[in-house]
Write an enzyme that holds these catalytic residues in place. Structure first.
Site, PDB file in Angstrom:
ATOM      1  N   CYS B  59     -16.968  16.206  43.067  1.00 49.85           N
ATOM      2  CA  CYS B  59     -17.350  18.423  43.511  1.00 49.85           C
ATOM      3  C   CYS B  59     -18.266  18.596  43.634  1.00 49.85           C
ATOM      4  O   CYS B  59     -19.376  17.488  43.582  1.00 49.85           O
ATOM      5  CB  CYS B  59     -16.492  18.513  42.056  1.00 49.85           C
ATOM      6  SG  CYS B  59     -17.806  17.416  40.492  1.00 49.85           S
ATOM      7  N   ALA B  62     -20.755  16.645  41.341  1.00 54.72           N
ATOM      8  CA  ALA B  62     -21.148  15.682  41.078  1.00 54.72           C
ATOM      9  C   ALA B  62     -22.360  15.306  42.751  1.00 54.72           C
ATOM     10  O   ALA B  62     -22.831  14.319  42.058  1.00 54.72           O
ATOM     11  CB  ALA B  62     -19.759  15.023  41.489  1.00 54.72           C
ATOM     12  N   ARG B  93     -22.379   5.377  39.883  1.00 52.97           N
ATOM     13  CA  ARG B  93     -22.801   4.958  41.155  1.00 52.97           C
ATOM     14  C   ARG B  93     -23.589   3.550  41.843  1.00 52.97           C
ATOM     15  O   ARG B  93     -24.324   4.031  42.739  1.00 52.97           O
ATOM     16  CB  ARG B  93     -23.433   6.432  41.605  1.00 52.97           C
ATOM     17  CG  ARG B  93     -22.284   7.200  42.395  1.00 52.97           C
ATOM     18  CD  ARG B  93     -23.029   8.851  42.832  1.00 52.97           C
ATOM     19  NE  ARG B  93     -23.345   8.537  43.510  1.00 52.97           N
ATOM     20  CZ  ARG B  93     -24.356   8.215  44.537  1.00 52.97           C
ATOM     21  NH1 ARG B  93     -25.483   8.213  44.088  1.00 52.97           N
ATOM     22  NH2 ARG B  93     -24.253   7.714  46.264  1.00 52.97           N
ATOM     23  N   HIS B 192     -25.874  19.294  46.916  1.00 54.01           N
ATOM     24  CA  HIS B 192     -26.679  18.635  47.778  1.00 54.01           C
ATOM     25  C   HIS B 192     -28.002  19.175  47.732  1.00 54.01           C
ATOM     26  O   HIS B 192     -28.717  19.789  47.659  1.00 54.01           O
ATOM     27  CB  HIS B 192     -26.351  17.514  48.727  1.00 54.01           C
ATOM     28  CG  HIS B 192     -25.204  16.879  48.410  1.00 54.01           C
ATOM     29  ND1 HIS B 192     -24.824  16.478  49.561  1.00 54.01           N
ATOM     30  CD2 HIS B 192     -24.910  15.642  48.044  1.00 54.01           C
ATOM     31  CE1 HIS B 192     -23.482  14.997  49.370  1.00 54.01           C
ATOM     32  NE2 HIS B 192     -24.212  14.907  47.867  1.00 54.01           N
TER      33      HIS B 192
END
Ligand code: SF4
Ligand code: SF4
Lengths: 460, 538
Positions: B59, B62, B93, B192
């Protein structure tokens, strides 16, 4: 230092959680649903939740974890997710062909207020649920409870959807499993088998999340409780719920729905809890406890008696879920260890009482806390104030263990950096032997590593 | 050797689509393209995943918290929402970081959450958020706090930006919020963009203290998975390039604040960070070029681009010296491995750039990429930036803020004159350009956007690649089919794979994967149908 900002100075917090000792409901619902044979869990919300839940379960088991999502976008969060779920059900039956779809909600669909009962009914009406197939749901808003609550809600939904009372009673006992590993579920079946007790265990993730390598990916592995078995739980003569937080609601539901009486027990971790479970099962199923189990118990007691020196009086910090922590604490006390610090992020009204009854006379100095802000940051701060000899918890404990040089046993969810938990049980006497061996290994490894050279012992 | 099935990719596509309901099939058809080679075909990308399809995607949150801000150590990333979203993004991550001293701030091992309860959902969570910020400040004394909104936050109307402004005034540190609710956009990609906007608005350019150095650069879209950034830093240091900041790996907010002093921005992962490069160019006059440090040859090529850009003879000589030295080592390691990997095949389905970049490494190993696709790429990542003007913005992307940027009245400084840029372009250096994945892939390769689980299984079943590259959710499904899967998000906890030393690590890991013995023991001797054994024996 990894956790370099953690100090022994505790400042009261009312709003901030740091390094939680819990996670959210849907992951528990997803895990429980995987314990039904031929079931595809479905996450009704945006796809991020589903991705995260599948990822953490996959990392924990190193096994495929299949689940679908309603893939909400902004439009769905404004207009509701009905269209998404209807399309999802249609797509899933066409492409992935499960026997059952177990839908759980997410924070998003709960906040919007999607009515899952109504949407699923509509899917049936529109003919999108093929004959002989099932779609059912559990509500799992994560702003209530924790992953444990989600597990409990899904298990209760199984009873609500499937358990049915017919005219003939069956000579079988239901065992509703709390949140334990596939290895543990396998062990419970082995114990019942040894006792020649006929049981239906649900959920049952053995042979699902510990599937063998065969060269073929079985989308629906052979394990899991079957739908006919689930239906038959309404005709069983008794129910044993293991782990009250995870299973009590389901036990009550089953009694109300099908008049099956129940016993709600702690998870059979350690000597006393296993004794209680075996006694209850022998009574409920009307079977004798075989010598083989008594011998197992004897071997466990034997190991502990032999190795007292390394266990007695050792201070232990632990974190995890209430249903695991309570019998584990009881076991540690039986080992004459001192469980001094215990936290769980899962809210549990009975936690304090359950802990107090185990600890108040034996380890009066123990501190324990459940619910919001009972996190591993607090646990670490307690450890900074006065150290411990052993830490037990999920993988996140390793940062504390390394900073403080504490022997560490991984137990709980998630375990992301070791294997074994899904293959070797911690329940029953055999599980307790595993557990005590692990504890001894880490404690004794530290001694071997750190004592002055002239003190290294060959025989220990 | 395994006998390879060769099914015509168009036939594969047609067969796979028959399984879907017709509406779904129609949509998926546009996201599956058989590559032509010279002429790039149009692919459908960055559109919402069909409900019920088992997708790789995550999503917006994230993408925002996990990817762009997560790898930065001197900021408290406070997740406003119920506990789960924060929990799952906690250290998963594996961005590595190396604080310079034992006392330097590093909050990356911590997860911070407001752990919203039902009362917060009903009555609003702003009061709790403010309190959580005060507590975070009192306990940890950070210089920066970022607030990340998860799904419920937008719906209940909490204004994280107003809270950020208020708390910034109250506490006197930098505090900023992100409206990165998971449902915005169709994948991590939206996150992003939101993160780029936030970092640009609230951080970049805050510190005008000049930075020393002759060749000053920023690296964008490098997240230091498995230590990639460390290897790139090593190479830059050896050459004498001053890396002001990496967005975001082994990074600090402090360095972001000074990043506008760079003379060149280099983009690794175009998808996740091109917005920031564009905005920095407009505001400060810093040009950007696409680089790739995945693959030894690609690394050499990228280093030469830097030398070319600065046009300094000394730098160019140094670059050549380092390349020669490093490549000699790489070649020595590669040779014996290549004998075992030559002509083997790979498939890559991951992220928004790696499915492209890692083809370089497979090329170096003599391996062929049969099929590839992104999880959250856009058309420009497949077809090249030239298609950007033709991309239709649908309702799912429209809600992401495009911030209007103008040249900074005092700090805008074009790093090159127009004539200089022209000359460089004439020499072959491309500015603000990315060619995309498809231009570099062979004829007949299957390019698939947002691959579904079903399509993935069919690919593996029919084409039997020697290595399949994807993420954790795919890993064990593919391996159960007897095909090794290399994770290209987490590198299977190995790495670094960037730069020269990274390339060697990758060669060794792939060598290990294609040489592992256990695959030959899948069948027990008494299982007399030995089909699998024969098929998967190497
Ligand atoms: S939104 Fe809720 S359900 Fe989704 S990951 Fe976050 S806490 Fe869990
Ligand atoms: S709730 Fe929203 S923000 Fe959180 S994981 Fe799920 S999709 Fe992402």
């Amino acid at each position: 230092m990894l956790l370099r900002h953690t100090t022994d100075k505790i400042i009261e917090r009312e709003a901030l959680t740091v390094n939680p000792a819990k996670t959210c409901q849907p992951v528990g619902a997803m895990y429980a649903a995987l314990g039904i044979h031929g079931c595809l869990p479905h996450s009704h919300g945006s796809q991020g939740c589903c991705s995260y839940h599948r990822s953490v379960l996959t990392r924990h088991y190193k096994e495929p974890v299949m689940a679908a999502t309603s893939s909400f976008t902004e439009g769905s969060s404004v207009f509701g997710g009905q269209a998404n779920l209807l399309q999802a059900i249609n797509t899933i039956f066409s492409v992935y062909n499960p026997d059952v779809i177990a839908v759980h909600s997410t924070c998003l669909s709960e906040t919007i207020g999607d009515d899952l009962t109504q949407i699923i009914a509509k899917a049936k009406e529109e003919g999108n649920v093929p004959n002989g197939k099932y779609v059912f749901h559990a509500n799992t808003p994560s702003y209530v409870g924790s992953h444990v609550t989600g597990y409990a809600n899904m298990v209760t939904a199984m009873v609500k959807t499937f358990s049915m009372k017919s005219s003939t009673k069956k000579n079988q006992v239901n065992i509703i499993s709390g949140w334990i590993e596939p290895s543990d579920m396998r062990e419970i079946k082995r114990i019942a088998n040894q006792m020649m007790a006929k049981i239906v265990l649900f959920p049952d993730t053995s042979d699902v999340l510990d599937a063998p390598m065969t060269g073929k990916h079985e989308f629906y592995p052979k394990g899991g409780v079957t739908i006919p078995e689930l239906i038959s739980t309404g005709d069983s003569k008794f129910t044993i719920g293991l782990g009250p937080l995870c299973t009590l609601d389901a036990c009550i539901k089953l009694e109300n729905q099908c008049k099956v009486k129940f016993d709600s027990l702690e998870l059979p971790i350690g000597i006393q809890a296993t004794d209680t479970f075996i006694t209850a099962l022998s009574r409920a199923a009307g079977v004798q406890v075989p010598d083989s189990l008594t011998d197992e118990r004897g071997r466990l007691i034997d190991i502990i008696a032999d190795m007292q020196k390394y266990l007695y009086g050792k201070r232990v910090a632990l974190f995890g879920d209430p249903d695991t922590l309570v019998p584990l604490t009881e076991f540690l006390v039986a080992l004459d260890m001192k469980p001094v610090y215990i936290v769980t992020g899962t809210p549990d009204k009975t936690f304090e009482d359950r802990m107090a009854s185990i600890l108040s006379t034996k380890v009066p100095e123990a501190k324990y806390k459940a619910g919001e802000r009972a996190d591993t940051f607090l646990l670490h701060q307690w450890i900074k104030q006065q150290g411990v000899d052993l830490l037990i918890g999920n993988t996140y404990g390793k940062y504390i263990a390394r900073d403080e040089n504490i022997p560490f046993v991984r137990l709980g969810f998630p375990i992301l950096d070791r294997v074994g938990h899904s293959y070797f049980p911690m329940v029953g006497y055999a599980g307790a032997m595993n557990l005590v061996t692990k504890i001894l290994d880490v404690i004794m490894d530290k001694i071997d590593r750190e004592v002055p050279e002239e003190k290294v012992e060959l025989v220990m | 050797m395994k006998t390879k099935v060769t099914m015509d990719p168009e036939r594969w596509k047609a067969e796979v689509l028959t399984k879907y309901p017709s509406k779904v099939a129609k949509k998926r058809a546009k996201s599956i393209v058989v590559n032509e080679g010279d002429e790039v075909k149009q692919i459908q990308a960055n559109i919402r995943t069909i409900p019920g399809i088992i997708t790789q995607r995550g999503c917006t949150y994230a993408g925002c918290k996990g990817v762009v801000l997560g790898p930065t150590r001197d900021i408290i990333n406070l997740v406003h929402g119920p506990i789960g979203c924060s929990f799952y993004a906690w250290l998963t991550r594996r961005n590595q970081t190396l604080p310079p001293t034992p006392d330097s701030p590093n909050f990356m091992m911590y997860a911070f959450s407001t752990d919203m309860q039902d009362s917060n959902i009903v009555f609003g969570g702003e009061i709790k958020l403010k309190q959580a910020i005060r507590e975070a400040f009192e306990i940890f004394k950070p210089k920066n706090i970022g607030i990340f909104s998860t799904c419920p936050v937008g719906l209940i109307g909490d204004d994280v930006h107003a809270v950020a402004r208020e708390m910034k005034a109250e506490l006197g540190i930098n505090i900023f919020g992100f409206s990165c609710e998971g449902y915005k956009g169709v994948s991590q990609s939206a996150g992003h963009h939101i993160a780029n906007n936030g970092v640009f608005k609230h951080v970049v350019g805050l510190n005008d203290t000049p930075v020393e150095g002759k060749f000053k650069v920023n690296l964008l879209g490098e997240y230091n998975i498995g230590g990639d950034a460390f290897e790139i830093e090593r190479i830059f240091e050896k050459i004498g390039i001053t890396l002001i900041s990496t967005f975001s790996g082994n990074s600090t907010i402090d360095s972001f604040e000074q990043s506008h002093h760079a003379d060149l921005n280099m983009i690794m992962c175009h998808r996740s960070i091109n917005y920031l490069a564009e905005m920095m160019e407009t505001k400060f006059g810093i040009p950007w070029i696409k680089v790739n440090f995945i693959g030894a040859d690609a690394t050499a090529k990228s280093l030469r681009k830097i030398a070319q850009y600065f046009g300094d003879a000394g730098l160019a000589a140094k670059v050549e010296e380092v390349i020669a030295e490093e490549m000699a080592l790489v070649a020595k390691e590669l040779e014996p491995i290549k004998a075992r990997t030559q002509d083997k095949t790979a498939m890559l389905f991951v992220g928004g750039s790696r499915a492209h970049h890692y083809q370089e490494l497979f090329n170096e190993l003599g391996m062929k990429t049969l099929s590839a696709g992104y999880e959250f790429g856009h058309r420009d990542d497949y077809e090249g930036r030239r298609v950007i003007p033709t991309i239709q913005i649908d309702a799912d992307s429209r809600n992401i803020e495009e911030i209007h940027v103008e040249a900074d009245p005092t700090r805008y400084r074009p790093r090159k004159t127009e004539a200089e840029i022209k000359a460089l372009v004439a020499q072959g250096l491309q500015f603000s350009e990315y060619e995309g994945m498809m231009t570099e892939m062979g004829k007949g390769a299957l390019v698939i956007d947002d691959i579904s689980h079903y399509e993935m299984e069919k690919l593996v079943e029919i084409y039997q690649p020697d290595v399949f590259c994807a993420g954790i959710k795919e890993k064990y499904c593919v391996q159960k089919m007897g095909i090794p899967l290399k994770q290209l998000h987490s590198y299977d906890y190995g790495g670094p794979y960037a730069g020269f030393e990274g390339a060697v690590n990758f060669y060794k890991d792939i060598d290990m994967i294609v040489s592992t013995s256990i695959w030959k023991m899948v069948k027990a001797p008494w299982q007399k149908e030995s089909v699998i054994e024969a098929e998967y024996a190497l």
